[in-house]
Scaffold this active site. Structure first.
Site, PDB file in Angstrom:
ATOM      1  N   SER A   1       0.827  -1.208   0.000  1.00 43.94           N
ATOM      2  CA  SER A   1       0.000   0.000   0.000  1.00 43.94           C
ATOM      3  C   SER A   1       0.865   1.263   0.000  1.00 43.94           C
ATOM      4  CB  SER A   1      -0.936   0.004   1.216  1.00 43.94           C
ATOM      5  OG  SER A   1      -0.194  -0.207   2.407  1.00 43.94           O
TER       6      SER A   1
ATOM      7  N   LYS B   1     -16.823  31.942 -27.383  1.00 39.72           N
ATOM      8  CA  LYS B   1     -17.248  31.180 -26.214  1.00 39.72           C
ATOM      9  C   LYS B   1     -16.502  31.548 -24.934  1.00 39.72           C
ATOM     10  CE  LYS B   1     -19.161  27.354 -26.357  1.00 39.72           C
ATOM     11  NZ  LYS B   1     -20.458  26.867 -25.906  1.00 39.72           N
TER      12      LYS B   1
ATOM     13  N   LYS C   1      -8.245   3.611   1.880  1.00 40.65           N
ATOM     14  CA  LYS C   1      -7.565   4.907   1.851  1.00 40.65           C
ATOM     15  C   LYS C   1      -7.678   5.681   0.549  1.00 40.65           C
ATOM     16  CE  LYS C   1      -4.393   2.903   5.041  1.00 40.65           C
ATOM     17  NZ  LYS C   1      -5.106   1.619   4.790  1.00 40.65           N
TER      18      LYS C   1
ATOM     19  N   GLN D   1      -7.423  -2.246   3.848  1.00 39.18           N
ATOM     20  CA  GLN D   1      -6.387  -1.446   3.199  1.00 39.18           C
ATOM     21  C   GLN D   1      -6.976  -0.691   1.997  1.00 39.18           C
ATOM     22  OE1 GLN D   1      -2.188  -2.843   2.938  1.00 39.18           O
ATOM     23  NE2 GLN D   1      -2.607  -3.027   0.751  1.00 39.18           N
TER      24      GLN D   1
ATOM     25  N   SER E   1     -13.114  28.336 -25.962  1.00 36.23           N
ATOM     26  CA  SER E   1     -13.218  27.195 -26.863  1.00 36.23           C
ATOM     27  C   SER E   1     -12.122  27.305 -27.909  1.00 36.23           C
ATOM     28  CB  SER E   1     -14.593  27.192 -27.538  1.00 36.23           C
ATOM     29  OG  SER E   1     -14.528  26.492 -28.765  1.00 36.23           O
TER      30      SER E   1
ATOM     31  N   THR F   1     -39.904  27.231  -9.273  1.00 30.46           N
ATOM     32  CA  THR F   1     -40.203  25.844  -8.910  1.00 30.46           C
ATOM     33  C   THR F   1     -40.374  25.138 -10.252  1.00 30.46           C
ATOM     34  OG1 THR F   1     -42.589  26.204  -8.860  1.00 30.46           O
ATOM     35  CG2 THR F   1     -41.423  26.483  -6.761  1.00 30.46           C
ATOM     36  N   HIS F   2     -39.983  23.903 -10.339  1.00 32.17           N
ATOM     37  CA  HIS F   2     -40.008  23.163 -11.621  1.00 32.17           C
ATOM     38  C   HIS F   2     -39.194  23.883 -12.695  1.00 32.17           C
ATOM     39  CE1 HIS F   2     -43.603  21.096  -9.870  1.00 32.17           C
ATOM     40  NE2 HIS F   2     -43.847  22.318  -9.420  1.00 32.17           N
TER      41      HIS F   2
ATOM     42  N   TYR G   1      -9.629  -6.683  12.270  1.00 30.38           N
ATOM     43  CA  TYR G   1      -8.993  -6.172  11.057  1.00 30.38           C
ATOM     44  C   TYR G   1      -8.956  -7.245   9.975  1.00 30.38           C
ATOM     45  CZ  TYR G   1      -5.464  -4.432   7.804  1.00 30.38           C
ATOM     46  OH  TYR G   1      -4.821  -4.026   6.668  1.00 30.38           O
TER      47      TYR G   1
ATOM     48  N   GLU H   1     -19.043  23.355 -14.179  1.00 28.02           N
ATOM     49  CA  GLU H   1     -19.395  22.019 -14.671  1.00 28.02           C
ATOM     50  C   GLU H   1     -18.626  20.935 -13.924  1.00 28.02           C
ATOM     51  OE1 GLU H   1     -19.864  22.165 -19.281  1.00 28.02           O
ATOM     52  OE2 GLU H   1     -18.624  23.851 -18.674  1.00 28.02           O
TER      53      GLU H   1
HETATM   54  N1  ARG Z   1      -1.112  -1.478   5.104  1.00 25.97           N
HETATM   55  C1  ARG Z   1      -2.071  -1.972   6.022  1.00 25.97           C
HETATM   56  C2  ARG Z   1      -3.393  -1.227   5.840  1.00 25.97           C
HETATM   57  O1  ARG Z   1      -3.390  -0.213   5.238  1.00 25.97           O
HETATM   58  C3  ARG Z   1      -1.590  -1.776   7.419  1.00 25.97           C
HETATM   59  C4  ARG Z   1      -2.160  -2.736   8.417  1.00 25.97           C
HETATM   60  C5  ARG Z   1      -1.664  -4.106   8.148  1.00 25.97           C
HETATM   61  N2  ARG Z   1      -1.983  -5.007   9.194  1.00 25.97           N
HETATM   62  C6  ARG Z   1      -1.839  -6.307   9.046  1.00 25.97           C
HETATM   63  N3  ARG Z   1      -2.163  -7.044  10.028  1.00 25.97           N
HETATM   64  N4  ARG Z   1      -1.456  -6.829   7.908  1.00 25.97           N
HETATM   65  O2  ARG Z   1      -4.443  -1.669   6.247  1.00 25.97           O
END
Ligand code: ARG
Length: 463
Positions: free
Chosen positions: A28, A288, A330, A327, A282, A160-161, A322, A295
């Site tokens: 990651s 233009k 993010k 992962q 444009s 309205t509308h 977990y 937009e």
């Molecule tokens: N790179 C992992 C994540 O973003 C970190 C946590 C990893 N934990 C594990 N037990 N493999 O979620």
């Protein structure tokens, strides 16, 4: 015992290193390097706590904390070689720390896991974005308030509308968005308060046998308290989902306003002139001037809400605690945060720079029989007519005006009386658009005084 090819952080039981494809799907670091500052902040707090509780020595803690600052400065200077083999930001930082400070680096991960570490880093990152978004929304609110104050008594058609309904004031329309953004503000503030509990010290999932002080790290990182259940602490991504939900609603508001700006800036409407700074040309049509920023703001909701749906889909059905699925949380949050911040900034710039075309607004406000409701209300007040009958009489007058190709104020008194004999010349007072908006003095109504009261209220709220 250790194999040079297996992972230096966790490879003790492995005879071989990962396949290249395994490394590619597992790593990651490509994206979570964005949390480097948060990772180092969390580790520094953890190291200080490990020393304060006697789990490591003060001198090891100091060496670790100093070394982490060196790592941070290398990353900030762009001198850091991120390694995919080291998977993620947590192990990249720790590995470099070891190169810099040697043996003490290996003590940093005592009483901690990447599971509470990543939850902590990500929370700190999302919390920072919430603060930035809050500031961004406030800036846009102020830009809208400046427009509202300048044009508290400028008249425009209310729709309205998307059909002409009743005249409203420019300031009233601007303040409608202030209300929406005010709710967005409160959603982000609310989510921030709810999420501000520290996962650090939950360790892998069950807590730790070391005598850690979670209150100390929570306080050092600006959290209100440690999260109360270690399983929940490492499994929870509600804070990211709340960020994305609040961001989606805010982006939806921006999208609606952006759509109005696209319509209003068209040659057919000419309600506003967008500045050159927030328009594009444009390559083929020299005349233009396109509202591209509006937009794009109109469209940003797509990826922001997409991120929300994406993360909900990742999280649904995940057993505690977990799982590596998490992962995938993010990138979508990073992208949504960037998109929202950019949309807010662009909208603030556009709103600050745009010029309302008062004449076009006023002409449009008076067209389309916009004061028909005022006429009906006058019949109720002056002739004591039931509203339903007044509605009917007014409808006939609109039809008459339409057949004569004129608007209501251009009908003669004789025209009026041909529909209802008791109508007097006093009726003409209520047919003007300014009279119409001035009369709407009910709380929250469109009268300029009410708009000024709304602006004053928001000034107090923001002060
Ligand atoms: N790179 C992992 C994540 O973003 C970190 C946590 C990893 N934990 C594990 N037990 N493999 O979620």
């Amino acid at each position: 015992m250790t194999n040079t090819k297996s992972n230096a952080m966790w490879g003790g039981r492995f005879a071989a290193g990962p396949d290249a494809i395994m490394e590619a799907i597992n790593a990651s670091i490509r994206f979570d390097q964005r949390m480097a500052a948060q990772d180092i902040e969390g580790s520094r707090a953890h190291a200080a706590m490990l020393a304060a509780t006697g789990i490591i020595t003060d001198s090891d803690s100091e060496v670790i904390r100093e070394g982490l600052l060196t790592v941070l400065s290398e990353i900030e200077a762009g001198n850091f070689a991120f390694s995919t083999a080291l998977e993620d930001i947590h192990m990249n930082v720790e590995s470099r720390l070891k190169e810099i400070v040697g043996e003490p680096a290996g003590r940093l991960h005592t009483a901690r896991s990447r599971n509470d570490q990543v939850a902590t880093d990500f929370k700190l990152w999302v919390r920072g974005q919430m603060d930035a978004v809050i500031t961004g929304i406030e800036a846009l609110i102020k830009a809208l308030m400046a427009q509202a104050e300048a044009g508290a008594d400028w008249v425009m058609p209310g729709f309205t509308h998307l059909q002409t309904a009743q005249p409203v004031t420019w300031g009233h329309h601007m303040m409608a968005y202030v209300e929406m953004l005010g709710r967005d503000l409160s959603r982000f503030k609310d989510a921030r308060a709810r999420m501000n509990e520290s996962p650090l010290g939950a360790a892998a999932l069950a807590g730790t046998s070391f005598p850690i002080d979670r209150h100390m790290t929570a306080e050092a990182l600006g959290f209100d308290r440690p999260a109360a259940n270690s399983l929940d602490a490492v499994a929870d991504r509600d804070f990211a989902l709340e960020f994305l939900s609040s961001a989606s609603i805010c982006a939806m508001h921006l999208s609606r306003f952006a759509e109005e700006l696209v319509i209003w800036s068209s040659a057919q409407f000419r309600f506003v002139v967008l500045s050159d700074r927030f328009s594009t040309g444009s390559s083929i049509m020299p005349q233009k001037k396109n509202p591209d920023a509006a937009e794009l703001i109109r469209a940003k909701i797509g990826r922001i809400m997409g991120a929300m749906v994406g993360l909900f889909t990742v999280m649904k059905g995940l057993p505690l605690t977990y799982s590596k699925d998490m992962q995938e949380d993010k990138e979508q949050v990073f992208d949504a945060a960037d998109s929202l911040m950019l949309a807010l900034a662009a909208m603030t710039g556009m709103v600050s720079d745009m010029t309302a075309n008062r004449e076009s607004l006023e002409v449009a406000a008076a067209s389309g029989f916009s004061t028909a409701t005022d006429l009906a209300d006058w019949l109720v007040r002056a002739l004591n007519m039931p509203f339903r009958d007044a509605h009917h009489v007014t409808g006939s007058l609109v039809a008459l005006a339409e057949s004569k190709g004129c608007d209501l104020p251009e009908l003669t008194l004789a025209d009026m009386q041909s529909v209802h004999s008791e109508i007097t010349a006093a009726v003409f007072d209520v047919l003007g658009v300014h009279n119409s908006v001035n009369s709407r003095q009910s709380y929250g109504g469109t009268a300029p005084d009410q708009v000024r009261a709304q602006v004053a209220r928001w000034k107090e709220i923001l002060a």
